[in-house]
Motif scaffolding. Structure first.
Motif, PDB file in Angstrom:
ATOM      1  N   LEU C 280      58.156  66.972  36.596  1.00 35.29           N
ATOM      2  CA  LEU C 280      58.972  66.711  37.779  1.00 35.29           C
ATOM      3  C   LEU C 280      58.198  65.879  38.794  1.00 35.29           C
ATOM      4  O   LEU C 280      58.764  64.994  39.451  1.00 35.29           O
ATOM      5  CB  LEU C 280      59.425  68.023  38.414  1.00 35.29           C
ATOM      6  N   GLY C 281      56.899  66.162  38.912  1.00 39.05           N
ATOM      7  CA  GLY C 281      56.082  65.405  39.853  1.00 39.05           C
ATOM      8  C   GLY C 281      56.028  63.940  39.481  1.00 39.05           C
ATOM      9  O   GLY C 281      56.178  63.051  40.315  1.00 39.05           O
ATOM     10  N   VAL C 282      55.816  63.673  38.195  1.00 41.78           N
ATOM     11  CA  VAL C 282      55.784  62.292  37.721  1.00 41.78           C
ATOM     12  C   VAL C 282      57.125  61.612  37.980  1.00 41.78           C
ATOM     13  O   VAL C 282      57.191  60.476  38.464  1.00 41.78           O
ATOM     14  CB  VAL C 282      55.444  62.243  36.216  1.00 41.78           C
ATOM     15  N   LEU C 283      58.202  62.331  37.692  1.00 48.52           N
ATOM     16  CA  LEU C 283      59.537  61.767  37.919  1.00 48.52           C
ATOM     17  C   LEU C 283      59.764  61.506  39.399  1.00 48.52           C
ATOM     18  O   LEU C 283      60.351  60.480  39.769  1.00 48.52           O
ATOM     19  CB  LEU C 283      60.609  62.707  37.388  1.00 48.52           C
ATOM     20  N   ALA C 284      59.312  62.422  40.245  1.00 46.35           N
ATOM     21  CA  ALA C 284      59.528  62.244  41.690  1.00 46.35           C
ATOM     22  C   ALA C 284      58.897  60.949  42.168  1.00 46.35           C
ATOM     23  O   ALA C 284      59.524  60.161  42.885  1.00 46.35           O
ATOM     24  CB  ALA C 284      58.962  63.435  42.454  1.00 46.35           C
ATOM     25  N   VAL C 285      57.644  60.708  41.767  1.00 46.21           N
ATOM     26  CA  VAL C 285      56.980  59.472  42.185  1.00 46.21           C
ATOM     27  C   VAL C 285      57.703  58.262  41.603  1.00 46.21           C
ATOM     28  O   VAL C 285      57.942  57.267  42.286  1.00 46.21           O
ATOM     29  CB  VAL C 285      55.502  59.463  41.752  1.00 46.21           C
ATOM     30  N   GLY C 286      58.099  58.368  40.326  1.00 50.07           N
ATOM     31  CA  GLY C 286      58.787  57.248  39.685  1.00 50.07           C
ATOM     32  C   GLY C 286      60.123  56.953  40.351  1.00 50.07           C
ATOM     33  O   GLY C 286      60.465  55.793  40.592  1.00 50.07           O
ATOM     34  N   VAL C 287      60.859  58.010  40.660  1.00 45.56           N
ATOM     35  CA  VAL C 287      62.161  57.824  41.309  1.00 45.56           C
ATOM     36  C   VAL C 287      61.980  57.210  42.688  1.00 45.56           C
ATOM     37  O   VAL C 287      62.720  56.312  43.098  1.00 45.56           O
ATOM     38  CB  VAL C 287      62.909  59.168  41.401  1.00 45.56           C
ATOM     39  N   LEU C 288      60.981  57.683  43.410  1.00 49.04           N
ATOM     40  CA  LEU C 288      60.752  57.142  44.750  1.00 49.04           C
ATOM     41  C   LEU C 288      60.500  55.639  44.680  1.00 49.04           C
ATOM     42  O   LEU C 288      61.120  54.848  45.387  1.00 49.04           O
ATOM     43  CB  LEU C 288      59.566  57.842  45.409  1.00 49.04           C
ATOM     44  N   ARG C 289      59.576  55.226  43.805  1.00 48.98           N
ATOM     45  CA  ARG C 289      59.264  53.804  43.711  1.00 48.98           C
ATOM     46  C   ARG C 289      60.481  52.995  43.289  1.00 48.98           C
ATOM     47  O   ARG C 289      60.795  51.941  43.847  1.00 48.98           O
ATOM     48  CB  ARG C 289      58.145  53.587  42.692  1.00 48.98           C
TER      49      ARG C 289
END
Lengths: 322, 321, 323
Positions: C280-289
């Motif tokens: 989820l953390g990886v996805l959160a950063v990816g989604v933000l960018r």
């Protein structure tokens, strides 16, 4: 954590320092044989000046590491402080205003880091890493890809000036070495910082105001970054958004090579100075011997491993004797 | 009757459509980083051209300077947005080829500026020939030296197209003058501080340096600071033609700077992209001629980038620039 | 001895239950980001875009997963980005020399594993603080990458590598398949093997393990070797994505991985953590960018947002822990 333990640490610290001084001299001797250009007064002064710049930013960082913390934002802080100070200098033409602005910016950021760690209880790694990004973003936004350049000769003396033939940054280095030594070894606050790093729970139980001291070290780290920013600014005669970027890992490396431990409670300002010297000497030697710049990260990594490794060996042997 | 009306209406519609100039096209501009003023000049050029041509420009810059994976991700994100055209500087001229191919597959026309990409299809290329700029600027210095002396080269980022080509140009100019000796060639990553320290170290190993060939202005200025600090003098040239370099030329510290005009490249890239969308004629390649800026001709470069506006398209094409 | 083991296994089970009790901060943030971007950008929720985000985050995920194990063991591996880069370079060079995909991958795994072994030995045997040990190997890996390539990109890798980037297996794009497989492998290692129990224990209470007669060093080193091997594997995806090798390709990526792990709820001390949180953390950063790119937000603001995201995510978790 009683006084005897602290004294014990001090003596093992002195041994470690001794070893390191020998290393510095050994490297110096080796280089003077390897290259004719090394032992000239100009080169030695250059090396000392480069080491001074690194030391200024690493010295504040040492205090944070002593508390078992880490400040990953020092280089970004330096960058922002340099940019802000540069605009202040251009706007007012007054070196004093520029200096005050730069230091204020550094202190402000450091204080914010301290709040994140103490009041909001963020892990230092995360707090200062997040701050790193925020500061970079602010610098990019503020500078909009431009440079600010051309400062008054009075201001530039800080970085490029000489006094009795010795560059001014070197004097600054010794001044802050003295201040740092006095603070960490001879004041209660300094001793408390060591205690916090060595055993935070015991420190709190023995009445040390841990949160206030942590706030202090992060603020000091930021302040030193601000100060270092001014010296860089004066040396380069210009400010760009990324002026600090390549400095973070060397600053951490200097502290570590100098004997500071990330577990906290171990390390000295003088050690950091020697760490900065060792790093700078080796890089200087590589330049003089025209070793490809590609090897620099490799050599830096190897020195860190060697330095810390030897340090741990000697510390273990010293502890066995006790 | 009805059919006649329909026919007239259709005729009017066709007339109207042919006369309508497309407006407000969306163009995405990719630059390498937030930190090098050169790319800021490119972005300002693109913005200025956008105003002139009545298009909207959105800027895409990696948050980590020169990050290949990040530019790749930005390309993918931009393709989803489907701009009408793209103006593209690859962060690495070899490694971004798959990204360009993605743009090609999406059918979005792209203009390549500054660094010539090694792969992928483009509508046009706008740039300068780094080799000829390096050669011209270095020749300028060699001439100023009277054809003899000791020189050093300060390279840019090892492995970047601009640095490789400029340094080749430098070396060619040195070869042409048998009285000029190349003492050393070291990289400083286009960074001012690094160039300063490299220059300091070079001055230690070589007591007599008469000329410094720096692959960009930031490094040239760093070398100048080092020289000033050691109270030594040498002729120094840089490349970029930045305002700061021009100031240094005015004051006599810097000998010359090769014009590598980011603002103009941004202008032209955006203009070509817009014209291409509007089916107007565009050249397939514009190579800026090498201009060496020195004390005699610096005036047009003395304007800060923010205050500049793009030249009109007609004047660009006419002068063959 | 048996009690020590039992209590360690207990602790691991408790972590999972604790995770399920409250909705973790990272999940809140991820949902918030998805909602906000879904509303403000009409492209965000498209199938093509969501697929992009998934593909863009696979490489980071593949090093964030082993990083979770490292952090759970109270360690840190800041050399992963540089090792990944070196593996990318080695893989590319092997392909150029005609080694074929399997041979090149093997070389990459060997390099990654070797660095993992070095890191593990330094941390577990020499008892060096992990940050220091991996700072050293970071420099060595980065230096080697620069020296092997002289700073230049390595291109001309042939077509085989491209099929990795664009190919599908059972209808799933290959990079995604790798990501899912990596998650499955790491999950199994962490939650269904004795090795996984030891990972938690080394972080929570290393001495207990030693007293229990377990060969702690072996497992401790194993954690870092696993990380190195994953870097070697991730290099395959990275090389495919760029169709080249580049000596600075993934420098600094380990910090993004550490952030993803921390944002996902794994703590730096106490050996507490949650593997899916890392995803989820990886996805959160990816989604933000991705979202910020879609909205055309200026780059400087993007940089600031990432810093803010990091701090906010941990603040939420911090507040929750105090309740």
């Amino acid at each position: 954590m009683n006084v005897l333990d602290l004294r014990h640490r001090a003596s093992t610290g002195a041994i470690a320092l001794g070893y390191r001084l020998i290393v510095v001299i050994a490297i110096g001797v080796a280089l003077s044989f390897a290259s004719d250009a090394f032992l000239t007064p100009t080169n030695i002064l250059n090396v000392l000046r480069q080491a001074a710049l690194l030391f200024l930013i690493a010295s504040g960082l040492t205090l944070v590491i002593l508390t078992a913390g880490l400040d990953l934002s020092v280089a970004a802080n330096l960058g922002l402080a340099a940019c802000v100070a540069a605009s202040a200098l251009k706007a007012t033409g007054s070196p004093v205003v520029g200096v005050l602005t730069g230091i204020a910016c550094g202190v402000g950021v450091g204080f914010a880091n301290g709040l994140l760690v103490t009041a909001l209880r963020l892990p230092p790694f995360i707090a200062t890493y997040g701050m790193l990004w925020v500061l970079h973003g602010l610098s990019y936004y503020y500078m909009a890809g431009e440079t600010i350049y051309g400062f008054s000769p009075g201001f530039r003396e800080i970085g490029s000036g000489y006094l009795v033939g010795v560059p001014i940054p070197i004097y600054l280095m010794f001044v802050f070495l003295a201040i740092g030594w006095f603070f960490t070894q001879r004041t209660t606050w300094g001793q408390e910082i060591y205690a916090i790093g060595a055993n935070p729970v015991a420190a709190r139980l023995s009445g040390i105001p841990v949160q206030r001291r942590l706030l202090l070290v992060y603020t000091l780290s930021g302040g030193m970054a601000g100060l270092a920013a001014l010296v860089y600014l004066a040396r380069l005669n210009s400010a760009e958004a990324d002026i600090g970027e390549p400095l973070l890992l060397p600053a951490i490396a200097a502290c570590l090579i100098g004997g500071a431990s990330l577990f906290g409670g171990v390390g000295t300002i003088s050690g950091t100075l020697i760490g900065a010297l060792i790093l700078t000497l080796v890089l200087n030697g590589m330049n003089l011997l025209e070793v490809s710049a590609n090897w620099q990260p490799f050599v830096t990594g190897a020195i860190v491993l060697a330095g810390v490794g030897i340090d741990m060996l000697t510390r273990r042997r010293a502890e066995e004797k006790h | 009757m009805k059919r006649a009306m329909l026919m007239t209406a259709a005729a009017f519609a066709m007339l109207a459509a042919s006369g309508v100039k497309a407006e407000g096209e969306k163009i995405a501009v990719f630059t390498k980083n937030n930190t090098n003023p050169f790319f800021q000049a490119v972005r300002l050029g693109a913005d200025s051209a956008a105003k002139q041509m009545n298009v909207t420009v959105t800027q895409f810059v990696p948050t980590k300077p020169d990050s290949i994976p990040e530019q790749m991700s930005q390309i993918e994100d931009v393709i989803v947005r489907r701009p009408d055209a793209i103006v593209f500087i690859p962060v690495d001229y070899k490694a971004m080829t798959p990204g360009v191919e993605k743009i090609n597959r999406a059918g979005i026309p792209a203009v390549n500026i500054v660094d010539r990409s090694a792969g992928g299809k483009f509508v046009a290329f706008v740039g300068a020939n780094d080799y000829t700029i390096g050669l011209a600027t270095a020749r300028h210095l060699v001439r100023a030296l009277g054809g003899k002396g000791n020189v050093v080269i300060i390279e840019g980022v090892r492995g970047s197209l601009t640095s490789n080509d400029r340094v080749r140009g430098f070396q060619e100019a040195i070869k042409e003058a048998p009285g000029v000796k190349l003492l050393a060639s070291q990289p400083a990553n286009y960074q001012r501080l690094q160039a300063l320290q490299v220059m300091e170290n070079l001055m230690q190993s070589h007591p007599q340096i008469d000329g410094v060939l720096a692959a960009n202005d930031a490094m040239a200025l760093g070398a100048l600071e080092a020289l000033d600090g050691a109270k030594r003098k040498a002729l120094v040239i840089g490349i970029n033609g930045t305002k700061e370099a021009v100031d240094a030329i005015k004051s006599g510290r810097l000998l010359a700077s090769g014009d590598y005009n980011g603002f103009l490249q941004g202008c032209m890239g955006t203009m070509i992209a817009a014209r291409n969308l509007r089916k107007l004629p565009t050249p397939r390649e514009i190579l800026l001629p090498p201009v060496v800026v020195d004390k005699s001709n610096y005036q047009p470069y003395d304007i800060p980038v923010e205050s500049r506006t793009c030249p009109k398209w007609e004047s660009i094409v006419k002068t063959g620039r | 001895m048996h009690d020590a083991m039992a209590s360690i296994a207990d602790a691991r089970g408790q972590n999972f239950a604790a995770r399920l009790r409250g909705v973790p901060g990272v999940a809140i943030i991820l949902v918030l980001l998805v909602v906000v971007f879904g509303l403000t950008s009409r492209h965000f929720a498209s199938e093509a875009n969501l697929l992009n985000v998934a593909m863009q985050t696979t490489i980071l995920l593949m090093i964030a997963l082993p990083m979770t194990l490292v952090i759970l063991s109270e360690g840190l591996d800041i050399s992963l980005g540089a090792v990944l880069t070196l593996c990318n370079v080695v893989l590319a060079l092997m392909l150029v020399r005609g080694a074929g995909l399997a041979g090149a991958l093997a070389a990459s795994l060997v390099v990654g594993g070797a660095f993992g072994l070095a890191n593990g030995a330094l941390v577990s045997l020499a008892k060096m603080p992990p940050f220091v040990a991996t700072l050293g190997t970071l420099g060595i890996a980065q230096g080697l990458a620069l020296v092997l390539t002289d700073g230049q990109s390595v291109v001309g890798l042939g077509d085989a590598i491209e099929s990795i980037a664009s190919g599908r297996v059972l209808g799933v794009p290959i990079p995604l398949a790798f990501a899912i497989g990596s998650y499955g492998l790491t999950h199994w290692l962490l939650y269904h093997t004795r090795f996984g129990t030891y990972v938690f224990a080394i972080g929570g209470n290393r001495e207990a393990l030693v007293l229990a007669g377990v060969r702690v060093n072996l497992h401790h080193i194993g954690i870092y070797v696993f990380a190195g091997l994953m870097a070697g594997l991730a290099a395959l995806l990275l090389t495919a994505r760029m169709s080249s090798g580049h000596p600075t390709a993934a420098i600094g990526m380990e910090f993004d991985a550490i952030v993803a792990v921390a944002v996902g709820g794994t703590s730096f001390e106490r050996g507490e953590g949650w593997l899916f949180g890392t995803v989820l953390g990886v996805l959160a950063v990816g989604v933000l960018r991705n979202g910020l790119n879609l909205l055309g937000v200026p780059s400087s603001l993007q940089v600031v947002s990432i810093g803010v995201l990091v701090m906010v995510a941990l603040l939420i978790d911090g507040f929750r822990k105090r309740r």
